[in-house]
Design an enzyme around this catalytic site. Structure first.
Site, PDB file in Angstrom:
ATOM      1  N   GLY A 502       4.880 -50.167  31.119  1.00  0.00           N
ATOM      2  CA  GLY A 502       3.702 -50.690  30.444  1.00  0.00           C
ATOM      3  C   GLY A 502       3.867 -50.555  28.949  1.00  0.00           C
ATOM      4  O   GLY A 502       4.912 -50.120  28.451  1.00  0.00           O
ATOM      5  N   GLY A 504       1.404 -49.721  25.274  1.00  0.00           N
ATOM      6  CA  GLY A 504       0.144 -49.454  24.598  1.00  0.00           C
ATOM      7  C   GLY A 504       0.277 -49.734  23.117  1.00  0.00           C
ATOM      8  O   GLY A 504       1.269 -50.294  22.651  1.00  0.00           O
ATOM      9  N   ASP A 620      -9.089 -39.099  22.575  1.00  0.00           N
ATOM     10  CA  ASP A 620      -8.818 -40.438  23.120  1.00  0.00           C
ATOM     11  C   ASP A 620      -8.753 -40.398  24.648  1.00  0.00           C
ATOM     12  O   ASP A 620      -7.882 -41.016  25.252  1.00  0.00           O
ATOM     13  CB  ASP A 620      -7.516 -40.992  22.540  1.00  0.00           C
ATOM     14  CG  ASP A 620      -7.428 -42.515  22.677  1.00  0.00           C
ATOM     15  OD1 ASP A 620      -8.480 -43.154  22.859  1.00  0.00           O
ATOM     16  OD2 ASP A 620      -6.311 -43.056  22.611  1.00  0.00           O
TER      17      ASP A 620
END
Length: 812
Positions: A502, A504, A620
């Site tokens: 993935g 980010g 976060d």
């Protein structure tokens, strides 16, 4: 009141149907011979004798009038058996006939000619083919691929065309059509837009085709031009295939001394595909009418030169960095304009290469590798045939004007380097093969930003070594093992796309397998991510000092020049958002697993806030930062934004707010104040997401006003809190309704406006176990998405107490 617009719509639909009424004709003929005449019977849609329909009925050639212009008549090719309102090809696109007197026939020179017959006496040539060869027995045929061809019926080779419509496209590219150059004939096949979408098929302002210089030294590329100016570049031509592939489609590129073109085909022959250059310059592919795949350009990064020279464009950036970023080794050409977000002037090298400098790689220059970006304008490049990358690298180093190179750029089929002909060689075993010689591209100037994902190859940009070297000593205080780049490259198979887990805001994550079989996850920090040395060191030092079963483990780090890598334990079940926000995956997450995940996250936060050596505020916490191992145990990850407190310190202040909308506490979003209670707010939001399967930033009531917390609060006040629970959980035989309702109650306690009203994590642990009474929550901080937006931007709307900026809009 609603009847009138409906009637207008109905009339428009009937009008569009009338335009193509003849498309429903039964097949009668696909051939025109010299004795045949195709007439325009404008007022008789039942006259099928004056239609040219391909053999299998796929395409039809007919006369038509565009929308709302009944007195303008054109000849065009259409998909048959559809109600589509536009043709795929127009013969007389800039010279319409003003009545229905059109005649199509073959003249005495063997050309196909369209006449306009005025008063049945005087004939005017409106359009004709321009074949230089005269056929002994001319024949015109409409093929089932939509190609209208002129050939000699006596020629045994039925594909030996004297003229074909595919050589003269209008605004539509059909499967099998070639977009590009026939270099032997000097023919350039380009699409040209209509002047208007419905009414005027004449050449508009926009063209779409392949760019070549006069001597064909530069590498070809696909461009859309507005007049003479480039509007959009479809990336670097890779010589092999297109990266914009669609299921069941095959894209091919050909580049040799005879031809340079791009074409595509579909395996599903029942579909009716086309790629259209619209009147506004956008490219719109559709694989069947009504099924479109998105117009191009898609965003700002697609436009030519948006970020200027020596830059890269990232429109989906969620950090505080702007869309445009200078490449490593470059600085804004005009800093003031750059700061005001005017990027078109681009960037320039800190110290540009000079012909008088030493250019030995070890002493003067080096190359930074980039991938996944659209490459620069190839009008400023040259192509060379090379045997290996080192030869290409040396050629670039030896030329002081060379800024970058890419290799391998294509594998063109040659018999040898001097003769670009297809050559089949016979091997010793009798089988046949092809000799491949690789090409590389040398970039003289980087003239546009590297926006979009188009190239599938590595791209190397030259820069001076000595200016940007960083001393390793600044990383000497790390308490983690250092792993060399070679080891990480082997583990990830050179950061192969297939190993990518993935990506980010701070960069991509790859799966790797170490030599002993240990599986790892490697986070490769993007050079434009906004996570610099401080955040990198912060994450390493923090996570190296904490050990808990609900916190992700870090095994080591790697630093190579400007590249920074973090090596984590591999989590086989990805992140929590992969499950809770996907209808199919969420079914796999039964209630006991969800409750276990909620409890595990709470325990991880309790350790960070109270039990670790330093009090750590994550800042976060969100679904994408909770990873799941093979047993679905949750582990909090991504500590790049975390902050530590010492002693009895309970809160802090920052002038750079970072995080994700929907999870950020109001006091943090508006004033930069963070504490353990701001993490509690994020935890409460996350709990509501886990129970409901809904994202915090969505709108869920009938009036599309309430966000998730507002919905949860409203349902609880009405005594219907159970309605928030995800539907698949309500039918779960293992669900514990008491636990689910308790989680909703705890979630609302965590998202209260005043931080002092929110419980701490030790209290939350007791509440989850049922050992502590639940007080009644006060209204949540963000009741609607409007509230959240205004709260987050309150520092901009009024004089702020600190210089606050929201830097992450969506999850990383």
């Amino acid at each position: 009141m609603e009847f009138f617009p409906f009637l207008v719509t109905l009339l428009v639909v009937l009008r569009l149907f009338s335009l193509s009424a003849t498309s429903f004709a039964v097949l009668h003929n696909d051939i025109i011979r010299p004795s045949d005449v195709l007439r325009d019977n404008h007022n008789d849609y039942t006259d099928t004798a004056n239609l040219l329909v391909s053999k299998e009925g796929r395409f039809v050639l007919k006369f038509f009038s565009p929308y709302d212009l009944l007195n303008h008549r054109y000849l065009g090719i259409w998909y048959n058996h559809t109600t589509y309102i536009r043709p795929v090809w127009v013969a007389n696109r800039c010279k319409p006939m003003e009545d229905s007197s059109g005649l199509l026939s073959i003249d005495n020179r063997g050309n196909l000619v369209l006449f306009s017959e005025e008063n049945n006496s005087k004939r005017e040539i409106v359009w004709s083919t321009n074949s230089s060869k005269q056929a002994a027995k001319p024949l015109v045929q409409l093929l089932d691929n939509g190609n209208l061809v002129l050939r000699d019926e006596k020629d045994a080779n039925t594909t030996n065309y004297l003229w074909e419509s595919f050589d003269y496209p209008t605004d539509t590219l059909l499967p099998g059509m070639k977009l590009g150059w026939d270099l032997k004939r000097g023919l350039n096949r380009r699409l040209s837009s209509w002047k208007s979408f419905y009414s005027d098929p004449c050449d508009g302002d926009f063209t779409y085709g392949i760019e070549l210089d006069e001597k064909h030294h530069t590498y070809p590329q696909l461009t859309v031009r507005n007049g003479s100016a480039i509007l959009y570049r479809q990336g670097l031509w890779d010589g092999m295939s297109s990266s914009d592939a669609v299921d069941d489609s095959i894209f091919n590129s050909v580049y040799n001394d005879d031809e340079v073109y791009y074409t595509y085909s579909l395996q599903n022959k029942s579909m009716m595909p086309q790629i259209v250059l619209n009147y506004d310059g956008t490219i719109e592919p559709s694989w069947d009418f009504g099924t479109f795949y998105g117009a191009i350009p898609r965003d700002k990064c697609d436009y030519y030169g948006f970020c200027g020279a020596n830059s890269q464009c990232n429109v989906v950036s969620v950090t505080e960095e702007p869309i445009c970023q200078c490449l490593e080794g470059f600085k804004p050409k005009n800093q003031d304009n750059w700061n005001s977000r005017s990027w078109s002037e681009g960037c320039e090298p800190y110290s540009p290469p000079s012909c008088h400098d030493e250019v030995e790689e070890e002493e003067g220059f080096e190359f930074d590798q980039y991938s996944g970006f659209r490459a620069p304008d190839t009008n400023y490049s040259w192509v060379t045939k090379t045997k290996d990358e080192s030869e290409c690298r040396s050629k670039c180093l030896s030329n002081c004007s060379c800024m970058a190179y890419s290799y391998p750029f294509s594998e063109s089929i040659y018999s040898n380097e001097d003769s670009p002909k297809i050559h089949n060689e016979t091997r010793a075993d009798g089988s046949r093969g092809k000799v491949k010689v690789k090409r590389a591209v040398i970039i003289i100037a980087i003239v546009v930003g590297l926006g979009g994902v188009f190239i599938l190859i590595a791209f190397y940009i030259r820069r001076r070594r000595r200016i940007f070297e960083r001393k390793e000593s600044q990383y000497d205080d790390f308490e983690l093992p250092f792993l060399d780049l070679h080891t990480i490259s082997l583990a990830t198979k050179n950061f192969a796309e297939a190993n990518k887990l993935g990506e980010g805001g701070f960069g991509p994550v790859y799966k790797g397998t170490m030599e002993g079989g240990q599986e790892i996850a490697v986070k490769r920090l993007s050079m434009c991510s906004g996570q610099g040395v401080n955040e990198f060191k912060n994450e390493i030092n923090l996570i190296a000092k904490i050990q808990h079963r609900n916190l992700v483990k870090i095994f080591g780090y790697c630093i190579h020049r400007e590249m920074k890598l973090l090596i984590y334990e591999y989590m086989s079940n990805k992140s929590l958002d992969y499950f809770i926000f996907d209808e199919r995956q969420s079914i796999l997450l039964e209630w006991p697993k969800r409750y276990k995940i909620v409890s595990g996250i709470a325990k991880g936060l309790l350790y960070l806030h109270h039990d670790s050596r330093l009090r750590i505020i994550h800042r976060d916490l969100k679904a994408s930062n909770v990873l799941l191992d093979e047993e679905m145990n949750p582990k909090i990850s991504d500590f790049g934004l975390a902050r530590t407190f010492g002693g009895d310190q309970l809160e802090g202040n920052t002038n750079k707010v970072v995080g994700t909308y929907g999870y950020m506490a109001p006091e943090y979003a508006s004033n930069g104040l963070f504490s353990i209670k701001s993490d509690v707010f994020s935890f409460g939001t996350l709990v509501l997401e886990i129970v409901s399967g809904k994202k915090s930033r969505g709108l869920y009531d009938e009036d599309k006003i309430l966000n998730l917390t507002g919905l949860a609060w409203t349902l609880m006040k009405e005594g219907h809190a159970f309605k928030l629970i995800e539907k698949c959980l309500l039918s779960d035989p293992y669900i514990n309704m008491e636990e689910a309702l308790r989680c909703i109650h705890i979630g609302l306690l965590c998202v209260q406006q005043n931080p002092n009203d929110r419980p701490n994590m030790s209290s939350i642990i007791l509440m989850l176990s049922g050992e502590k009474m639940l007080p009644q929550p006060k209204p949540p901080a963000y009741f609607t998405n409007t509230d959240m937006w205004e709260e987050a931007h309150s520092s901009v709307l009024k004089p702020p107490s600190c210089n606050t900026s929201i830097t992450a809009v969506d999850g990383r």
